[in-house]
Design a protein around this motif. Structure first.
Motif, PDB file in Angstrom:
ATOM      1  N   THR A  16     151.202 -27.570  55.824  1.00  0.00           N
ATOM      2  CA  THR A  16     149.802 -27.913  56.106  1.00  0.00           C
ATOM      3  C   THR A  16     149.648 -28.976  57.181  1.00  0.00           C
ATOM      4  O   THR A  16     148.568 -29.110  57.757  1.00  0.00           O
ATOM      5  CB  THR A  16     149.118 -28.419  54.822  1.00  0.00           C
ATOM      6  OG1 THR A  16     149.894 -29.487  54.254  1.00  0.00           O
ATOM      7  CG2 THR A  16     148.969 -27.293  53.806  1.00  0.00           C
ATOM      8  N   ILE A  17     150.706 -29.743  57.455  1.00  0.00           N
ATOM      9  CA  ILE A  17     150.563 -30.815  58.462  1.00  0.00           C
ATOM     10  C   ILE A  17     151.346 -30.537  59.738  1.00  0.00           C
ATOM     11  O   ILE A  17     151.170 -31.232  60.743  1.00  0.00           O
ATOM     12  CB  ILE A  17     150.988 -32.184  57.884  1.00  0.00           C
ATOM     13  CG1 ILE A  17     152.479 -32.185  57.568  1.00  0.00           C
ATOM     14  CG2 ILE A  17     150.160 -32.538  56.666  1.00  0.00           C
ATOM     15  CD1 ILE A  17     152.993 -33.558  57.120  1.00  0.00           C
ATOM     16  N   TRP A  18     152.247 -29.536  59.709  1.00  0.00           N
ATOM     17  CA  TRP A  18     153.032 -29.214  60.911  1.00  0.00           C
ATOM     18  C   TRP A  18     152.846 -27.728  61.211  1.00  0.00           C
ATOM     19  O   TRP A  18     153.521 -26.864  60.679  1.00  0.00           O
ATOM     20  CB  TRP A  18     154.511 -29.535  60.683  1.00  0.00           C
ATOM     21  CG  TRP A  18     155.324 -29.490  61.956  1.00  0.00           C
ATOM     22  CD1 TRP A  18     156.045 -28.442  62.446  1.00  0.00           C
ATOM     23  CD2 TRP A  18     155.487 -30.553  62.899  1.00  0.00           C
ATOM     24  NE1 TRP A  18     156.630 -28.766  63.631  1.00  0.00           N
ATOM     25  CE2 TRP A  18     156.302 -30.071  63.933  1.00  0.00           C
ATOM     26  CE3 TRP A  18     155.006 -31.856  62.978  1.00  0.00           C
ATOM     27  CZ2 TRP A  18     156.675 -30.847  65.023  1.00  0.00           C
ATOM     28  CZ3 TRP A  18     155.376 -32.637  64.061  1.00  0.00           C
ATOM     29  CH2 TRP A  18     156.201 -32.131  65.060  1.00  0.00           C
ATOM     30  N   ARG A  19     151.872 -27.444  62.072  1.00  0.00           N
ATOM     31  CA  ARG A  19     151.497 -26.056  62.317  1.00  0.00           C
ATOM     32  C   ARG A  19     151.321 -25.806  63.814  1.00  0.00           C
ATOM     33  O   ARG A  19     151.064 -26.748  64.588  1.00  0.00           O
ATOM     34  CB  ARG A  19     150.174 -25.741  61.595  1.00  0.00           C
ATOM     35  CG  ARG A  19     150.264 -25.843  60.092  1.00  0.00           C
ATOM     36  CD  ARG A  19     148.978 -25.398  59.421  1.00  0.00           C
ATOM     37  NE  ARG A  19     147.862 -26.291  59.701  1.00  0.00           N
ATOM     38  CZ  ARG A  19     146.821 -25.988  60.469  1.00  0.00           C
ATOM     39  NH1 ARG A  19     146.772 -24.803  61.063  1.00  0.00           N
ATOM     40  NH2 ARG A  19     145.841 -26.845  60.669  1.00  0.00           N
ATOM     41  N   PRO A  20     151.450 -24.549  64.224  1.00  0.00           N
ATOM     42  CA  PRO A  20     151.248 -24.241  65.648  1.00  0.00           C
ATOM     43  C   PRO A  20     149.772 -24.336  66.022  1.00  0.00           C
ATOM     44  O   PRO A  20     148.897 -24.032  65.215  1.00  0.00           O
ATOM     45  CB  PRO A  20     151.776 -22.803  65.769  1.00  0.00           C
ATOM     46  CG  PRO A  20     151.657 -22.221  64.400  1.00  0.00           C
ATOM     47  CD  PRO A  20     151.873 -23.356  63.447  1.00  0.00           C
ATOM     48  N   ASP A  21     149.517 -24.755  67.251  1.00  0.00           N
ATOM     49  CA  ASP A  21     148.133 -24.811  67.735  1.00  0.00           C
ATOM     50  C   ASP A  21     147.740 -23.474  68.346  1.00  0.00           C
ATOM     51  O   ASP A  21     148.438 -22.472  68.198  1.00  0.00           O
ATOM     52  CB  ASP A  21     147.976 -25.957  68.742  1.00  0.00           C
ATOM     53  CG  ASP A  21     148.956 -25.825  69.904  1.00  0.00           C
ATOM     54  OD1 ASP A  21     149.511 -24.703  70.089  1.00  0.00           O
ATOM     55  OD2 ASP A  21     149.168 -26.814  70.615  1.00  0.00           O
ATOM     56  N   ALA A  22     146.623 -23.443  69.055  1.00  0.00           N
ATOM     57  CA  ALA A  22     146.132 -22.190  69.646  1.00  0.00           C
ATOM     58  C   ALA A  22     147.088 -21.627  70.686  1.00  0.00           C
ATOM     59  O   ALA A  22     147.130 -20.409  70.911  1.00  0.00           O
ATOM     60  CB  ALA A  22     144.752 -22.421  70.272  1.00  0.00           C
ATOM     61  N   ASP A  23     147.878 -22.508  71.311  1.00  0.00           N
ATOM     62  CA  ASP A  23     148.836 -22.050  72.324  1.00  0.00           C
ATOM     63  C   ASP A  23     150.188 -21.682  71.725  1.00  0.00           C
ATOM     64  O   ASP A  23     151.108 -21.306  72.456  1.00  0.00           O
ATOM     65  CB  ASP A  23     149.029 -23.143  73.378  1.00  0.00           C
ATOM     66  CG  ASP A  23     147.720 -23.458  74.100  1.00  0.00           C
ATOM     67  OD1 ASP A  23     146.918 -22.515  74.260  1.00  0.00           O
ATOM     68  OD2 ASP A  23     147.511 -24.637  74.469  1.00  0.00           O
ATOM     69  N   GLY A  24     150.321 -21.819  70.396  1.00  0.00           N
ATOM     70  CA  GLY A  24     151.586 -21.469  69.745  1.00  0.00           C
ATOM     71  C   GLY A  24     152.595 -22.597  69.701  1.00  0.00           C
ATOM     72  O   GLY A  24     153.738 -22.398  69.253  1.00  0.00           O
ATOM     73  N   ASN A  25     152.213 -23.810  70.130  1.00  0.00           N
ATOM     74  CA  ASN A  25     153.123 -24.957  70.114  1.00  0.00           C
ATOM     75  C   ASN A  25     152.990 -25.688  68.774  1.00  0.00           C
ATOM     76  O   ASN A  25     151.893 -26.144  68.423  1.00  0.00           O
ATOM     77  CB  ASN A  25     152.795 -25.910  71.267  1.00  0.00           C
ATOM     78  CG  ASN A  25     152.946 -25.231  72.617  1.00  0.00           C
ATOM     79  OD1 ASN A  25     153.913 -24.473  72.833  1.00  0.00           O
ATOM     80  ND2 ASN A  25     151.997 -25.476  73.528  1.00  0.00           N
ATOM     81  N   ALA A  26     154.084 -25.787  68.030  1.00  0.00           N
ATOM     82  CA  ALA A  26     154.066 -26.448  66.727  1.00  0.00           C
ATOM     83  C   ALA A  26     153.923 -27.953  66.895  1.00  0.00           C
ATOM     84  O   ALA A  26     154.512 -28.549  67.806  1.00  0.00           O
ATOM     85  CB  ALA A  26     155.336 -26.115  65.955  1.00  0.00           C
ATOM     86  N   GLY A  27     153.129 -28.575  66.003  1.00  0.00           N
ATOM     87  CA  GLY A  27     152.938 -30.016  66.077  1.00  0.00           C
ATOM     88  C   GLY A  27     152.155 -30.522  64.880  1.00  0.00           C
ATOM     89  O   GLY A  27     151.757 -29.752  63.999  1.00  0.00           O
ATOM     90  N   PHE A  28     151.955 -31.819  64.853  1.00  0.00           N
ATOM     91  CA  PHE A  28     151.231 -32.468  63.755  1.00  0.00           C
ATOM     92  C   PHE A  28     149.762 -32.044  63.799  1.00  0.00           C
ATOM     93  O   PHE A  28     149.090 -32.197  64.827  1.00  0.00           O
ATOM     94  CB  PHE A  28     151.374 -33.982  63.894  1.00  0.00           C
ATOM     95  CG  PHE A  28     150.824 -34.737  62.719  1.00  0.00           C
ATOM     96  CD1 PHE A  28     151.467 -34.710  61.502  1.00  0.00           C
ATOM     97  CD2 PHE A  28     149.652 -35.478  62.845  1.00  0.00           C
ATOM     98  CE1 PHE A  28     150.961 -35.408  60.412  1.00  0.00           C
ATOM     99  CE2 PHE A  28     149.144 -36.174  61.774  1.00  0.00           C
ATOM    100  CZ  PHE A  28     149.797 -36.140  60.559  1.00  0.00           C
ATOM    101  N   ASN A  29     149.269 -31.523  62.667  1.00  0.00           N
ATOM    102  CA  ASN A  29     147.913 -30.957  62.661  1.00  0.00           C
ATOM    103  C   ASN A  29     147.286 -31.171  61.279  1.00  0.00           C
ATOM    104  O   ASN A  29     147.802 -30.686  60.272  1.00  0.00           O
ATOM    105  CB  ASN A  29     147.995 -29.458  62.983  1.00  0.00           C
ATOM    106  CG  ASN A  29     146.630 -28.866  63.261  1.00  0.00           C
ATOM    107  OD1 ASN A  29     145.619 -29.360  62.791  1.00  0.00           O
ATOM    108  ND2 ASN A  29     146.608 -27.798  64.055  1.00  0.00           N
ATOM    109  N   LEU A  30     146.180 -31.878  61.242  1.00  0.00           N
ATOM    110  CA  LEU A  30     145.493 -32.156  59.973  1.00  0.00           C
ATOM    111  C   LEU A  30     144.152 -31.435  59.884  1.00  0.00           C
ATOM    112  O   LEU A  30     143.278 -31.828  59.107  1.00  0.00           O
ATOM    113  CB  LEU A  30     145.265 -33.665  59.828  1.00  0.00           C
ATOM    114  CG  LEU A  30     146.512 -34.538  59.638  1.00  0.00           C
ATOM    115  CD1 LEU A  30     146.119 -36.005  59.598  1.00  0.00           C
ATOM    116  CD2 LEU A  30     147.268 -34.152  58.373  1.00  0.00           C
TER     117      LEU A  30
END
Length: 261
Positions: A16-30
Protein backbone atom coordinates in the motif's frame (compact mmCIF):
# COMPACT_ATOMS: atom_id res chain seq x y z
CA UNK A 1 4.22 -17.12 13.36
CA UNK A 2 6.55 -15.10 11.14
CA UNK A 3 5.19 -16.78 7.99
CA UNK A 4 1.51 -16.79 9.00
CA UNK A 5 1.18 -13.39 10.69
CA UNK A 6 4.18 -11.08 10.49
CA UNK A 7 4.97 -11.55 6.80
CA UNK A 8 1.36 -10.88 5.60
CA UNK A 9 1.33 -7.70 7.69
CA UNK A 10 4.64 -6.47 6.26
CA UNK A 11 3.53 -7.48 2.77
CA UNK A 12 0.21 -5.61 3.11
CA UNK A 13 1.90 -2.45 4.37
CA UNK A 14 4.50 -2.64 1.59
CA UNK A 15 1.88 -3.11 -1.14
CA UNK A 16 0.00 0.00 0.00
CA UNK A 17 2.93 2.41 0.44
CA UNK A 18 5.31 1.27 -2.33
CA UNK A 19 3.44 1.24 -5.62
CA UNK A 20 4.04 2.17 -9.25
CA UNK A 21 2.84 5.58 -10.41
CA UNK A 22 1.08 6.41 -13.69
CA UNK A 23 4.37 6.07 -15.57
CA UNK A 24 5.05 2.62 -14.09
CA UNK A 25 7.89 3.79 -11.81
CA UNK A 26 7.66 2.21 -8.34
CA UNK A 27 8.00 4.56 -5.38
CA UNK A 28 6.63 5.76 -2.06
CA UNK A 29 2.90 6.42 -2.48
CA UNK A 30 0.27 7.17 0.17
CA UNK A 31 -2.59 7.96 -2.19
CA UNK A 32 -4.72 5.01 -0.98
CA UNK A 33 -4.49 6.26 2.63
CA UNK A 34 -5.22 9.80 1.46
CA UNK A 35 -8.30 8.51 -0.33
CA UNK A 36 -9.49 6.61 2.75
CA UNK A 37 -9.23 9.58 5.11
CA UNK A 38 -10.76 11.98 2.55
CA UNK A 39 -13.69 9.69 1.67
CA UNK A 40 -16.70 10.43 3.88
CA UNK A 41 -18.13 6.94 3.44
CA UNK A 42 -14.88 5.35 4.67
CA UNK A 43 -14.73 7.76 7.62
CA UNK A 44 -18.34 6.90 8.51
CA UNK A 45 -17.49 3.18 8.46
CA UNK A 46 -14.45 3.72 10.69
CA UNK A 47 -16.51 5.88 13.04
CA UNK A 48 -19.31 3.30 13.38
CA UNK A 49 -16.67 0.63 14.03
CA UNK A 50 -15.09 2.68 16.81
CA UNK A 51 -18.54 3.48 18.27
CA UNK A 52 -19.61 -0.17 18.21
CA UNK A 53 -16.33 -1.28 19.79
CA UNK A 54 -16.48 1.33 22.56
CA UNK A 55 -20.17 0.67 23.30
CA UNK A 56 -19.60 -3.11 23.43
CA UNK A 57 -16.58 -2.69 25.74
CA UNK A 58 -18.56 -0.49 28.14
CA UNK A 59 -21.58 -2.82 28.15
CA UNK A 60 -19.39 -5.89 28.63
CA UNK A 61 -17.73 -4.34 31.66
CA UNK A 62 -21.09 -3.23 33.10
CA UNK A 63 -22.65 -6.68 32.60
CA UNK A 64 -19.75 -9.03 33.32
CA UNK A 65 -18.28 -7.34 36.40
CA UNK A 66 -21.40 -7.94 38.61
CA UNK A 67 -21.63 -11.52 37.31
CA UNK A 68 -17.95 -12.19 38.10
CA UNK A 69 -18.27 -10.63 41.58
CA UNK A 70 -21.35 -12.74 42.31
CA UNK A 71 -19.61 -15.94 41.18
CA UNK A 72 -16.47 -15.14 43.20
CA UNK A 73 -18.16 -14.37 46.52
CA UNK A 74 -21.19 -16.67 46.40
CA UNK A 75 -21.53 -20.30 47.29
CA UNK A 76 -24.07 -23.00 46.62
CA UNK A 77 -25.79 -24.40 43.55
CA UNK A 78 -27.23 -21.16 42.18
CA UNK A 79 -23.80 -19.64 41.31
CA UNK A 80 -23.01 -22.83 39.41
CA UNK A 81 -26.15 -22.37 37.30
CA UNK A 82 -25.31 -18.67 36.76
CA UNK A 83 -21.78 -19.60 35.64
CA UNK A 84 -23.16 -22.19 33.22
CA UNK A 85 -25.51 -19.59 31.70
CA UNK A 86 -22.71 -17.02 31.47
CA UNK A 87 -20.43 -19.44 29.61
CA UNK A 88 -23.18 -20.89 27.40
CA UNK A 89 -22.72 -18.32 24.54
CA UNK A 90 -19.20 -19.72 24.04
CA UNK A 91 -20.73 -22.89 22.57
CA UNK A 92 -23.13 -21.12 20.19
CA UNK A 93 -21.74 -20.29 16.70
CA UNK A 94 -22.11 -16.68 15.64
CA UNK A 95 -24.33 -17.53 12.66
CA UNK A 96 -26.75 -19.44 14.92
CA UNK A 97 -26.78 -16.47 17.30
CA UNK A 98 -27.61 -14.13 14.40
CA UNK A 99 -30.47 -16.40 13.26
CA UNK A 100 -31.88 -16.57 16.81
CA UNK A 101 -31.60 -12.79 17.14
CA UNK A 102 -33.54 -12.26 13.90
CA UNK A 103 -36.25 -14.75 14.89
CA UNK A 104 -36.71 -13.16 18.33
CA UNK A 105 -36.10 -9.41 17.87
CA UNK A 106 -36.44 -9.05 14.11
CA UNK A 107 -39.54 -7.75 12.29
CA UNK A 108 -42.51 -10.03 13.01
CA UNK A 109 -40.30 -12.00 15.42
CA UNK A 110 -41.32 -13.69 18.64
CA UNK A 111 -41.37 -10.45 20.67
CA UNK A 112 -43.61 -8.76 18.10
CA UNK A 113 -45.97 -11.76 18.09
CA UNK A 114 -46.23 -11.74 21.90
CA UNK A 115 -46.81 -7.97 22.00
CA UNK A 116 -49.50 -8.28 19.32
CA UNK A 117 -51.12 -11.14 21.25
CA UNK A 118 -51.56 -8.97 24.37
CA UNK A 119 -52.67 -5.96 22.32
CA UNK A 120 -49.49 -3.84 22.59
CA UNK A 121 -47.83 -2.01 19.68
CA UNK A 122 -44.74 -3.40 17.95
CA UNK A 123 -41.26 -2.55 19.18
CA UNK A 124 -38.72 -0.76 17.01
CA UNK A 125 -36.43 -3.66 16.24
CA UNK A 126 -32.64 -3.16 16.55
CA UNK A 127 -32.17 -5.53 13.59
CA UNK A 128 -30.30 -3.79 10.73
CA UNK A 129 -29.50 -0.79 12.95
CA UNK A 130 -26.16 -0.01 14.69
CA UNK A 131 -27.57 -1.59 17.87
CA UNK A 132 -28.00 -4.99 16.19
CA UNK A 133 -24.26 -5.83 16.10
CA UNK A 134 -23.84 -4.33 19.60
CA UNK A 135 -26.38 -6.75 21.11
CA UNK A 136 -24.95 -9.74 19.25
CA UNK A 137 -21.29 -8.94 19.96
CA UNK A 138 -21.90 -8.27 23.66
CA UNK A 139 -23.75 -11.59 24.03
CA UNK A 140 -20.99 -13.38 22.10
CA UNK A 141 -18.15 -11.94 24.25
CA UNK A 142 -19.69 -12.42 27.70
CA UNK A 143 -18.07 -15.84 28.39
CA UNK A 144 -14.46 -14.78 27.77
CA UNK A 145 -14.87 -11.53 29.69
CA UNK A 146 -16.45 -13.27 32.70
CA UNK A 147 -13.75 -15.95 32.79
CA UNK A 148 -10.89 -13.41 32.68
CA UNK A 149 -12.46 -11.24 35.40
CA UNK A 150 -13.19 -14.33 37.50
CA UNK A 151 -9.56 -15.38 37.17
CA UNK A 152 -8.42 -11.97 38.45
CA UNK A 153 -10.90 -12.06 41.33
CA UNK A 154 -9.56 -15.48 42.32
CA UNK A 155 -6.27 -13.83 43.36
CA UNK A 156 -7.97 -11.64 45.98
CA UNK A 157 -7.60 -13.04 49.49
CA UNK A 158 -10.74 -13.23 51.62
CA UNK A 159 -8.96 -11.88 54.78
CA UNK A 160 -8.31 -8.54 53.06
CA UNK A 161 -12.03 -8.13 52.33
CA UNK A 162 -13.08 -9.31 55.77
CA UNK A 163 -10.65 -6.85 57.40
CA UNK A 164 -12.15 -3.97 55.41
CA UNK A 165 -15.68 -5.01 56.43
CA UNK A 166 -14.59 -5.24 60.07
CA UNK A 167 -13.60 -1.57 60.06
CA UNK A 168 -16.97 -0.57 58.59
CA UNK A 169 -16.28 -0.36 54.87
CA UNK A 170 -19.38 -0.50 52.67
CA UNK A 171 -19.69 -2.84 49.69
CA UNK A 172 -18.84 -0.04 47.27
CA UNK A 173 -15.79 0.98 49.34
CA UNK A 174 -14.59 -2.65 49.42
CA UNK A 175 -14.98 -2.89 45.66
CA UNK A 176 -13.37 0.48 44.92
CA UNK A 177 -10.43 0.37 47.36
CA UNK A 178 -9.75 -3.37 47.77
CA UNK A 179 -11.04 -5.32 44.76
CA UNK A 180 -10.69 -2.96 41.79
CA UNK A 181 -6.98 -2.10 42.29
CA UNK A 182 -6.15 -5.81 42.45
CA UNK A 183 -8.01 -6.75 39.26
CA UNK A 184 -7.09 -3.71 37.16
CA UNK A 185 -4.76 -5.81 35.00
CA UNK A 186 -7.48 -8.44 34.48
CA UNK A 187 -9.92 -5.70 33.44
CA UNK A 188 -7.40 -4.38 30.91
CA UNK A 189 -6.77 -7.87 29.54
CA UNK A 190 -10.50 -8.62 29.29
CA UNK A 191 -11.26 -5.36 27.51
CA UNK A 192 -8.24 -5.76 25.21
CA UNK A 193 -9.33 -9.25 24.11
CA UNK A 194 -12.92 -8.09 23.60
CA UNK A 195 -11.93 -4.99 21.66
CA UNK A 196 -9.54 -6.93 19.38
CA UNK A 197 -12.26 -9.41 18.50
CA UNK A 198 -15.05 -6.84 18.11
CA UNK A 199 -13.10 -4.34 15.99
CA UNK A 200 -12.31 -6.93 13.32
CA UNK A 201 -15.53 -8.97 13.61
CA UNK A 202 -17.41 -9.89 10.43
CA UNK A 203 -20.29 -12.38 10.82
CA UNK A 204 -22.52 -10.55 13.32
CA UNK A 205 -22.02 -7.03 11.85
CA UNK A 206 -22.63 -8.45 8.35
CA UNK A 207 -25.86 -10.27 9.32
CA UNK A 208 -27.29 -7.91 11.95
CA UNK A 209 -25.93 -4.48 11.07
CA UNK A 210 -27.07 -1.82 8.60
CA UNK A 211 -25.82 -1.76 5.00
CA UNK A 212 -24.55 1.81 5.47
CA UNK A 213 -22.53 2.73 7.42
CA UNK A 214 -20.98 -0.68 7.94
CA UNK A 215 -18.21 -1.95 10.21
CA UNK A 216 -14.69 -2.42 8.85
CA UNK A 217 -15.00 -6.21 8.50
CA UNK A 218 -17.96 -6.18 6.07
CA UNK A 219 -16.52 -3.01 4.46
CA UNK A 220 -13.24 -4.79 3.61
CA UNK A 221 -15.07 -7.86 2.29
CA UNK A 222 -17.37 -5.80 0.08
CA UNK A 223 -14.51 -3.65 -1.24
CA UNK A 224 -12.53 -6.74 -2.17
CA UNK A 225 -15.28 -8.98 -3.59
CA UNK A 226 -18.04 -6.71 -4.89
CA UNK A 227 -16.10 -3.56 -5.82
CA UNK A 228 -13.07 -5.64 -6.94
CA UNK A 229 -10.66 -3.11 -5.44
CA UNK A 230 -7.92 -5.08 -3.63
CA UNK A 231 -5.71 -2.02 -3.03
CA UNK A 232 -8.31 -0.14 -1.01
CA UNK A 233 -9.35 -3.39 0.74
CA UNK A 234 -5.72 -3.93 1.85
CA UNK A 235 -5.50 -0.27 2.92
CA UNK A 236 -8.60 -0.74 5.09
CA UNK A 237 -7.02 -3.89 6.55
CA UNK A 238 -3.80 -2.03 7.42
CA UNK A 239 -5.75 0.79 9.09
CA UNK A 240 -7.78 -1.78 11.05
CA UNK A 241 -4.54 -3.48 12.10
CA UNK A 242 -3.09 -0.17 13.32
CA UNK A 243 -6.09 0.40 15.59
CA UNK A 244 -6.03 -3.19 16.85
CA UNK A 245 -2.30 -3.14 17.65
CA UNK A 246 -2.87 -0.13 19.94
CA UNK A 247 -5.30 -2.22 22.00
CA UNK A 248 -2.95 -5.21 21.77
CA UNK A 249 -0.26 -3.15 23.46
CA UNK A 250 -2.55 -2.86 26.52
CA UNK A 251 -2.52 -6.66 26.75
CA UNK A 252 1.28 -6.89 26.32
CA UNK A 253 1.79 -4.14 28.91
CA UNK A 254 -0.50 -5.89 31.39
CA UNK A 255 1.32 -9.21 30.96
CA UNK A 256 4.69 -7.49 31.38
CA UNK A 257 3.52 -5.77 34.57
CA UNK A 258 2.27 -9.06 36.02
CA UNK A 259 5.54 -10.80 35.27
CA UNK A 260 7.52 -7.91 36.79
CA UNK A 261 5.72 -8.21 40.14
Amino acid sequence: MAWLIIWPIINAIGRTIWRPDADGNAGFNLSSYTFFFSDQYSINNLTITLWTTGMCAALLLAICMPIALYLRFSQGRLPAYVQALAIFPMFVPSIILAYAFIRVLGPNGMVDILLNWVGLPKIRTPYLTPWGPVIGLVWDNIPLTVLILLSGLGNIANPAIEAARDVGASRFQVFWHIILPRISNSVLVAISFAVLGIFSSFTLPYLLGPASPEMMGPFMNRTFREVNDPLNAITQAVITFCFCIAFGLFYVRSVARNQGK
